[in-house]
Design a protein around this motif. Sequence first.
Motif, PDB file in Angstrom:
ATOM      1  N   ARG A   1       0.822  -1.205   0.000  1.00  0.00           N
ATOM      2  CA  ARG A   1       0.000   0.000   0.000  1.00  0.00           C
ATOM      3  C   ARG A   1       0.857   1.257   0.000  1.00  0.00           C
ATOM      4  N   LYS A   2       1.949   1.234   0.763  1.00  0.00           N
ATOM      5  CA  LYS A   2       2.842   2.389   0.797  1.00  0.00           C
ATOM      6  C   LYS A   2       3.507   2.614  -0.550  1.00  0.00           C
TER       7      LYS A   2
ATOM      8  N   LYS B   1       0.918   4.149  -2.891  1.00  0.00           N
ATOM      9  CA  LYS B   1       0.699   5.549  -2.543  1.00  0.00           C
ATOM     10  C   LYS B   1       1.874   6.409  -2.997  1.00  0.00           C
TER      11      LYS B   1
ATOM     12  N   ASN C   1       1.991   9.453  -5.890  1.00  0.00           N
ATOM     13  CA  ASN C   1       2.533  10.767  -5.575  1.00  0.00           C
ATOM     14  C   ASN C   1       3.581  11.189  -6.608  1.00  0.00           C
TER      15      ASN C   1
END
Length: 68
Positions: free
Chosen positions: A10-11, A14, A18
């Motif tokens: 998930r990181k 994300k 970005n």
Amino acid sequence: MTTSRRLADRKVVKFEKNITKRGAVPETTTKKGKDYPVGPVLLGFFIFVVIGSSLFQIIRTATSGGMA
């Protein structure tokens, strides 16, 4: 270990989202270039104080005969 792997995935997702948004700054948040960081009244007061104190020092030095 599957929980930490999911969290890591998930990181990463994300972070990758970005990366694609970099440089896409809305036009309204950028500065126009006409605004001064200090207002003209405050700038005038600052110049008045600096020049006034230097003139006062020059006059005081001249009247005391060069000895401060």
